[in-house]
Scaffold this active site. Sequence first.
Site, PDB file in Angstrom:
ATOM      1  N   SER A 191       0.834  -1.184   0.170  1.00 42.64           N
ATOM      2  CA  SER A 191       0.107   0.013  -0.017  1.00 42.64           C
ATOM      3  C   SER A 191       0.626   1.350   0.033  1.00 42.64           C
ATOM      4  CB  SER A 191      -0.722   0.035   1.179  1.00 42.64           C
ATOM      5  OG  SER A 191      -1.897  -0.775   1.287  1.00 42.64           O
ATOM      6  N   SER A 247       3.177  -3.396   8.340  1.00 38.60           N
ATOM      7  CA  SER A 247       2.981  -3.859   9.560  1.00 38.60           C
ATOM      8  C   SER A 247       4.514  -4.563  10.058  1.00 38.60           C
ATOM      9  CB  SER A 247       1.939  -5.230   9.507  1.00 38.60           C
ATOM     10  OG  SER A 247       0.692  -4.555   9.439  1.00 38.60           O
ATOM     11  N   GLU A 303      -2.454 -15.592   1.447  1.00 36.13           N
ATOM     12  CA  GLU A 303      -3.298 -14.976   2.476  1.00 36.13           C
ATOM     13  C   GLU A 303      -4.590 -15.432   2.728  1.00 36.13           C
ATOM     14  OE1 GLU A 303      -3.689 -10.308   3.840  1.00 36.13           O
ATOM     15  OE2 GLU A 303      -4.260 -10.617   1.974  1.00 36.13           O
ATOM     16  N   ASN A 310     -14.105  -3.598   2.592  1.00 30.93           N
ATOM     17  CA  ASN A 310     -15.268  -4.005   2.210  1.00 30.93           C
ATOM     18  C   ASN A 310     -15.940  -3.830   0.970  1.00 30.93           C
ATOM     19  OD1 ASN A 310     -15.305  -5.738   4.740  1.00 30.93           O
ATOM     20  ND2 ASN A 310     -17.328  -4.850   5.472  1.00 30.93           N
TER      21      ASN A 310
END
Length: 390
Positions: free
Chosen positions: A131, A163, A246, A370
Amino acid sequence: MKLGFSAEEEAFRAECADWLQGQMAGEFKDIRGITQLTAMPERRKEWEQQLGEHRWGCIGWPTQWGGRDATLAQQVIFAEEYARAGVPGRINHIGVELAGPTILTFGTEEQKRRFLPDIAAGRTIFCQGFSEPNAGSDLASVRTKGRIEDGHWVVNGQKIWTSLAHIADWIFVVTRTEEGSQGPKGLSFLMMPLDQPGIEVRPIRQINGDAEFNETFFTDARCPADSLIGAPGDGWKIAMGLLAFERGVSTLGQQMGFRNELDEIVAAAKANGRAADPVIRQRIAQAQIGLSLMRYGALRMLSNADHSRIDGAALTYKIQWATWRRNLGELAMDVLGQAGEIAAGDAYEWDVLPNLYLFSRSDTIYGGTNQIQRNLIAERGLGLPREPRG
């Protein structure tokens, strides 16, 4: 679809449970039950190495690369028992579940020798450089650029939401290596060492007090030319393959973690009397039903999986669990009432259920919002026309 396990597989479950519970009651009892991903990083790295020493770190990998050649059923069992034993989340999840399988699938033999043994042994921690500030769920819009110079890739740009970059050793980076390219074309997939002058990592503080996420800046950062996975321009294909991993076996371990959180909610409701409220009881029952449905769906997804791509069932999983867990967090706070709004200590450290609520607010955002998940289901799963793009 097989929903049960054979006697041999249940014996393997007992072996896993005995070893994990013994570790959490013995040498590593100080990390048992930790919920914040950044807590006690050095001890967590020692735990990764303990897993690697006993070949529990990457059990589905070939023995040649530090695994156990475990069957799918055995991998599911280990993931479930790992969470059941109260073991904290893997700080090398990105290396074990994403970078490693990507190298196994797309890497050269030399790249496998270079990276896989150290990932399996817990000596190399990975983070993910996908990202960017203007390219979150829309990965095809990345602007970070890479070029070849003197036998090295030289990278300039910025990644965000990386992360655990502050404790990682390597980062895999999707970067634009073809000048003037747009969208998914012209992207490449690079493995880069983080400990170098050209990379700066800045923490991003979250609402639960943790700082798992980071901004990562690249200023003439370098990696050898042979750190490229696949060919130049293959970055999109490899990134999509990685995202298929993932949705893999770790989903069952994730669900066991959800099971632990739901059990905490039930215990809290019984302790403070909220279990007598018929609305609360109904919401707990709905959470239980949702969790059971996710388990059966994940088992079906894994049974039918071609792990080189994301199939229709896998496309639905992220939006399903993220929405379910967001609702679980809200249920947790409704059970706790005002007591859930006060931290016990001075360092903004929350107990399990308030931390669940705060972190679950991000579940429907990271890893593809979403809204993006609905587009993926419509376009890739159902074959509907693509959303118009301005």
